[in-house]
Every structure is written in structure tokens, then in C-alpha cells.
Design a protein around this motif. Structure first.
Motif, mmCIF file in Angstrom:
data_model
loop_
_atom_site.group_PDB
_atom_site.id
_atom_site.type_symbol
_atom_site.label_atom_id
_atom_site.label_comp_id
_atom_site.label_asym_id
_atom_site.label_seq_id
_atom_site.Cartn_x
_atom_site.Cartn_y
_atom_site.Cartn_z
ATOM 1 N N UNK A 78 0.899 -1.067 -0.060
ATOM 2 C CA UNK A 78 0.079 -0.029 -0.063
ATOM 3 C C UNK A 78 0.830 1.143 -0.020
ATOM 4 N N UNK A 79 1.718 1.301 0.885
ATOM 5 C CA UNK A 79 2.634 2.228 0.993
ATOM 6 C C UNK A 79 3.410 2.551 -0.556
ATOM 7 N N UNK A 80 3.712 1.547 -1.113
ATOM 8 C CA UNK A 80 4.730 1.804 -2.274
ATOM 9 C C UNK A 80 3.712 2.103 -3.637
ATOM 10 N N UNK A 81 2.574 1.819 -3.387
ATOM 11 C CA UNK A 81 1.392 2.469 -4.440
ATOM 12 C C UNK A 81 1.330 3.715 -3.963
ATOM 13 N N UNK A 82 0.596 3.843 -2.933
ATOM 14 C CA UNK A 82 0.207 5.232 -2.769
ATOM 15 C C UNK A 82 1.242 6.168 -2.444
ATOM 16 N N UNK A 112 -9.369 16.484 2.033
ATOM 17 C CA UNK A 112 -9.995 16.508 3.155
ATOM 18 C C UNK A 112 -11.084 15.463 3.617
ATOM 19 N N UNK A 113 -11.083 14.529 2.812
ATOM 20 C CA UNK A 113 -11.835 13.440 2.958
ATOM 21 C C UNK A 113 -11.088 12.366 4.000
ATOM 22 N N UNK A 114 -11.297 12.222 4.837
ATOM 23 C CA UNK A 114 -10.834 11.086 5.762
ATOM 24 C C UNK A 114 -10.920 9.701 4.921
ATOM 25 N N UNK A 115 -9.629 8.963 5.013
ATOM 26 C CA UNK A 115 -9.730 8.004 4.213
ATOM 27 C C UNK A 115 -10.814 6.906 4.779
ATOM 28 N N UNK A 133 -7.942 -3.417 1.115
ATOM 29 C CA UNK A 133 -7.171 -3.225 2.101
ATOM 30 C C UNK A 133 -5.932 -2.285 1.340
ATOM 31 N N UNK A 134 -5.508 -2.818 0.343
ATOM 32 C CA UNK A 134 -4.404 -2.254 -0.387
ATOM 33 C C UNK A 134 -4.947 -0.652 -0.762
ATOM 34 N N UNK A 135 -6.285 -0.467 -1.174
ATOM 35 C CA UNK A 135 -6.739 0.697 -1.558
ATOM 36 C C UNK A 135 -6.829 1.694 -0.474
ATOM 37 N N UNK A 136 -7.111 1.311 0.655
ATOM 38 C CA UNK A 136 -7.486 2.164 1.873
ATOM 39 C C UNK A 136 -6.018 2.547 2.207
ATOM 40 N N UNK A 137 -5.003 1.761 2.303
ATOM 41 C CA UNK A 137 -3.674 2.166 2.908
ATOM 42 C C UNK A 137 -2.941 2.978 1.929
ATOM 43 N N UNK A 138 -3.106 2.821 0.590
ATOM 44 C CA UNK A 138 -2.850 3.674 -0.602
ATOM 45 C C UNK A 138 -3.195 5.102 -0.452
ATOM 46 N N UNK A 139 -4.434 5.171 -0.268
ATOM 47 C CA UNK A 139 -5.383 6.398 -0.100
ATOM 48 C C UNK A 139 -4.574 7.177 1.004
ATOM 49 N N UNK A 140 -4.602 6.604 2.130
ATOM 50 C CA UNK A 140 -4.272 7.149 3.437
ATOM 51 C C UNK A 140 -2.658 7.612 3.329
ATOM 52 N N UNK A 141 -1.849 6.983 2.789
ATOM 53 C CA UNK A 141 -0.359 7.322 2.698
ATOM 54 C C UNK A 141 -0.012 8.461 1.542
#
Lengths: 263, 299
Positions: A78-82, A112-115, A133-141
Motif C-alpha cells: 500500500x505504501x509503495x503504491x500510494x 479533506x476526505x478522511x480515508x 485493504x491495499x486501496x485504503x492504505x494507499x489512499x491514506x499514505x
């Protein structure tokens, strides 16, 4: 006189070494005592010793490692993608004004949208598979890295750029020698923010639904009232977060060794 | 007018020779032959929005000479230097540096030293000196550092240097390109008095050895008289005084002739202030004037 001064100093050093550990040790001792004396029900909080035993058991069965591997894999993918996308877009908007005009206001709006508010949508889009799961992590980072990269590039000292240009640097060499190193402190701050958010989002994603990972392990243990295993999971998250932070700090120390605050 | 100046820029002078630093002096006896670039300025004009900074300024600077430009803050002296360096473009008039009309960026034979050293903090001292040059320039960079007396700090980070040392590194960085014209934009403004005097001696020695033309912009009249062949006072965007300094080098700051010249230039700089008492002078400027006046009395 000087002997007392030096012994005072060595006491100070000893004190500053031991003092931070004093409170955690006291809490641990108090916790153990109240659990043994029956003051604290095992359902609420098992004794520390039981947590240690549970951790050891999980290590022996190999459950811990396999779950840890799955969780770390998700987090870093997720970190690598996002993070990679954030870095790339940050560089793009920071370096090229048209890209900034086209993209920045939209991205600032999305920021401004909380992930976590996206969870219902994410479940609808991706189901409850790995993708979610990947999407959520990537979006957040994505956003911490994007914002800090953009900000870092924009705040590179104009005087240094003017100097470098007058010394004949332009194009790629100007970016490599002046703009990127100038933006690096800010980019690394973004990375540390991202690492913190990465674990938070992973925990949430894994507790919603999964069939492997530390989140699954703790939620499964909850079903069977294994509070000791739940605690092992929580402590694991703390450990992973700490490791990520130490790694980021190490990276800063290596990349920013020229910086006065690392000398 | 503006367009005419821009279109007359010769493009071929720009990048040539950038990758080929010449050998440093001492290695070749022939280097003495060259003696810098001449500058010719004809009714130069520059505006920042409504404000007219340079109003038809004309000035000729001979090859290999050392000219100091003095004036109050905001008189346009730094603007003139930035125009000569090609960092900005004039709004009118004609500016020739050497054989080519200037106002073109990246001429390797023109180097500018800024008030702050502007070293890249993430590059070691030696890498700062060879900025913009290939690896093969390393010996030349080391020689330039030796020239300013900082060879043993080559591997240090700029953050570990003092203000004076940083300016010396900036000087070495300019010299490694073998400039024919060195522009100094108040390079010693932020240094303490003792370091300044050391730097004066260093700049004077390098100017003599390398034979470039030097143009120093400063607000310190004593510095100007100590270093320059000629002191030009700029007032309100034009030249107020053009004073030749014929004192023998090295100059004794305490000598009567030195004090007389310094007084003459200072009077000219301050005269404008006396003419227009309504003009608000910043506290720093007033303090500067006071300090210089008292120094004169003590001597």
C-alpha cells in the motif's frame, strides 16, 4: 570539587538512561500484581506473563510469522503504491506550474476526505478482498507524501536556484543537484507521516474483515475470548509502528547527513 | 528598445568553455597575459513597476581594473550588478561586457559573488566549488580551495564553516571558472570587522594574481577605498561621483591620503541625505553613517 561534579554528571547520565523506563516498569509490576491478586479479571486484562506465554506459543506454531508477513506485505505494498503516486504527483505539480494549476486544487479538495470515511464505498467497490485493504492504505499514505513533496519543492531557496542557474546548471542537473536535495527534508517528513498512517489504516482494514494478518488474528482471538492473544496483536502493532519510525529516522540520518541537526 | 537589446544577444558565447576550466595561475606563465573584460554601460534604465531604479546610467570600466560602486540602500547599485551579471534584463540603454552585449545568462567568464555565500548545504565544500563542472575539474577545484586557504576543509559540509570561510568557498567556486569579470555584491556585508580585513587582503591578492576585472558593490566606504582603483558613487540611479583612488598598494588605512579620500566619498554619499532631510533613512543606515563618522574621528 571536580570529583563531585563528575560523579554528579555520571549520575545524571545514569538517571536519564533509566528514568524513561521507570514508569513502564512500575505499570507492568502493578498490572502483574493486580492480575495475580484477582483484582483484575482475565477477561478484562490477562497478566503480562500470560501475554508473553501467548506470544511464545504463537511464535512456536508459526502463526505469528505467517500473519506478520501478510500484514507487513499489505502495509508496504500500500505504501509503495500510494506513496509512490504521491511522490510522483508531488514532483509533477511542484516542478510544472500547468500541472499544479490542473491538479492541485482537486487534490487539496480530496485531501479533506478522511480515508476511513471511504470504507463503505471501498467495500462496495472492492468487496472485502485484498484490493480493499491495499486501496485504503494507499489512499491514506498518498496525501502526506504528495503534500510534503509539493511543499518541499516549492520552498527550495530561490537564491540557491538563482546561483545554480548563474553557474550554468539547468534542466535535469538543476533538479538533481539543487531542487531534489532541497526538497528532501520535507519529503522525508511526509514519509514519516505516511508510515504512521499506514499502520492505522491497515489495522482498520484488517479488523473489518480478513482471513489472515494480525488484524484477523486479534479479531479471531476476540471471538474465543483469548484476551492474551488480542494483547499480543496490539503490542505487535505498536512494535511495527516503532520499527517503521526508527527506519524512517535512520533514512533521514543517512539522506540528511549534511543537515546541521544531524551533525 | 527592449526587444532590440534582446535580439542582439549573441547566443554562441553562452555555453562554450563551461566544461573546460582553465589551469590555475602558477602552472602556466601565459595566464598573466589576459586582463579581464571591459564593461561599457550607456544610458542604462531599469524599472521595477512604477519605480525607476536606474535612470540613464553611463559608466565605463577598463579591463583588469578594480571598481567599487558605493551608494545608499536602494540607490540601484545592486541592480546595476545584476544587470551586468545577466540575472536581470535592462528596460533601456546599452550594456556591453567584453566584446559581446551582455544580459545573457550563464557566461562562464562572468561570475557573481552574492552577499550570502549561497553554498549548497547538501554538497561538500569541494563539490560546491566544482558545481556545474565535470569530475575532471576536481584538481582545479582543489587548487582554487588552496588559493583561498581552505584545502583542508574540502570534505566538510558548508554548515560546519564560519561565515568568513563560507564566503571564501564562494570565492573559490567563482575562481575555478577562471572568470574574466568578477562581480562582488556586498560579499562581506554579513562578516565581522576582523574577518572583513582578512577578506580584503585575500580578494586583493587574487585580483592581482588572476588579472580579472573586479566590480565591488558595497555600502562600506572604507572597504571601497581600501580595495578599488576607482570609487563610483551612485545616487538616485545615476552617477554622483567618480573618484580615482591612486593610493599605492597595499594600502595603509590610517594614512592621511586614505582618510581624505574616504572622507570625500563619504561626504558625497551623505550629501544626498543632507539635501533631502525629509527622506527617511533606515536606522541601520543612520547607524552605519554614525559608525563611519566616528571611526574617522578616532583615526
Amino acid at each position: 570539587m571536580s570529583a563531585t561534579a563528575s560523579s554528579n554528571r555520571s549520575w545524571q547520565r545514569f538517571g536519564s538512561g533509566i528514568l524513561p523506563w521507570l514508569l513502564p516498569l512500575l505499570i507492568l509490576a502493578g498490572w502483574e500484581h493486580s492480575a495475580r491478586s484477582g483484582l483484575l479479571s482475565t477477561r478484562v486484562l490477562p497478566e503480562p506473563w500470560a501475554v508473553a506465554k501467548a506470544a511464545w506459543h504463537l511464535v512456536q506454531t508459526g502463526e505469528l510469522w505467517s500473519n506478520l508477513k501478510v500484514s507487513a506485505g499489505r502495509a508496504f505494498a500500500g505504501l509503495a503504491i500510494g506513496g509512490g503516486l504521491g511522490l510522483l504527483l508531488g514532483l509533477l505539480t511542484g516542478l510544472f506550474v500547468p500541472a499544479q494549476v490542473a491538479l492541485d486544487s482537486t487534490l487539496q479538495m480530496l485531501r479533506n476526505i478522511p480515508p476511513l470515511a471511504m470504507i463503505p464505498l471501498v467495500i462496495l467497490w472492492f468487496g472485502i478482498d485484498e484490493g480493499a485493504k491495499l486501496f485504503l492504505v494507499a489512499l491514506g499514505v498518498f496525501f502526506p507524501l504528495y503534500l510534503n513533496t509539493f511543499h518541499g519543492i516549492r520552498t527550495v531557496d530561490r537564491n540557491l536556484i538563482e546561483m545554480a542557474r548563474s553557474y550554468g546548471l539547468s534542466g535535469w542537473r538543476l533538479y538533481r543537484d539543487v531542487i531534489l536535495p532541497g526538497a528532501l527534508p520535507s519529503i522525508l517528513v511526509g514519509l514519516r507521516f505516511s508510515l504512521g498512517l499506514m499502520w492505522v489504516l491497515l489495522i482498520v482494514a484488517e479488523t473489518i474483515s480478513s482471513s489472515s494478518g494480525i488484524g484477523y488474528m486479534t479479531m479471531n482471538a476476540r471471538e474465543f475470548l483469548q484476551t492474551d492473544v488480542v494483547l499480543v496483536g496490539i503490542l505487535l502493532y505498536a512494535l511495527l509502528g516503532k520499527i517503521a519510525d526508527v527506519a524512517a529516522k535512520g533514512l533521514e540520518r543517512v539522506c540528511l547527513r549534511w543537515h546541521p541537526s544531524y551533525q | 528598445m527592449n526587444a532590440a537589446i534582446r535580439s542582439s544577444l549573441p547566443r554562441e558565447v553562452a555555453p562554450a568553455g563551461l566544461d573546460q576550466p582553465l589551469p590555475l595561475p602558477g602552472s602556466a606563465a601565459g595566464t598573466k597575459a589576459r586582463s579581464g573584460l571591459a564593461i561599457s554601460v550607456r544610458s542604462l534604465e531599469k524599472n521595477y513597476g512604477e519605480r525607476q531604479v536606474l535612470r540613464g546610467l553611463s559608466l565605463d570600466i577598463a579591463r583588469g581594473s578594480f571598481v567599487a560602486i558605493v551608494g545608499r540602500s536602494g540607490c540601484g547599485k545592486s541592480t546595476l550588478l545584476r544587470l551586468v551579471a545577466g540575472l536581470e534584463r535592462a528596460d533601456g540603454g546599452k550594456l556591453d561586457v567584453g566584446t559581446a552585449s551582455c544580459a545573457c545568462e550563464q557566461r562562464p567568464d562572468i561570475r557573481l559573488m552574492f552577499q550570502d555565500a549561497r553554498l549548497l548545504p547538501w554538497k561538500s565544500v569541494i563539490d560546491n566549488v566544482r558545481l556545474g563542472l565535470p569530475r575532471s575539474a576536481l584538481p582545479a577545484a582543489r587548487a582554487a580551495l588552496r588559493d583561498v586557504g581552505l584545502e583542508d576543509r574540502a570534505r566538510d559540509w558548508p554548515a560546519a564553516l564560519s561565515g568568513g570561510q563560507r564566503q571564501r568557498v564562494a570565492l573559490a567556486r567563482a575562481l575555478v571558472h577562471r572568470p574574466q569579470l568578477l562581480l562582488l555584491d556586498e560579499p562581506l556585508g554579513a562578516l565581522d570587522a576582523l574577518t572583513r580585513i582578512e577578506m580584503h587582503a585575500l580578494i586583493e591578492r587574487l585580483w592581482r594574481e588572476h588579472g580579472f576585472t573586479a566590480v565591488l558593490v558595497t555600502h562600506d566606504v572604507q572597504e571601497a577605498v581600501a580595495l578599488a582603483d576607482r570609487v563610483v558613487v551612485i545616487e538616485d540611479g545615476t552617477i554622483g561621483l567618480d573618484q580615482t583612488v591612486a593610493l599605492p598598494r597595499p594600502r595603509a588605512r590610517g594614512s592621511q591620503a586614505f582618510a581624505a579620500l574616504e572622507d570625500r566619498v563619504l561626504t558625497q554619499v551623505l550629501q544626498q541625505y543632507a539635501d533631502r532631510p525629509d527622506a527617511p533613512a533606515s536606522l541601520e543606515e543612520q547607524a552605519d553613517a554614525l559608525r563611519l563618522a566616528s571611526v574617522r574621528w578616532v583615526i
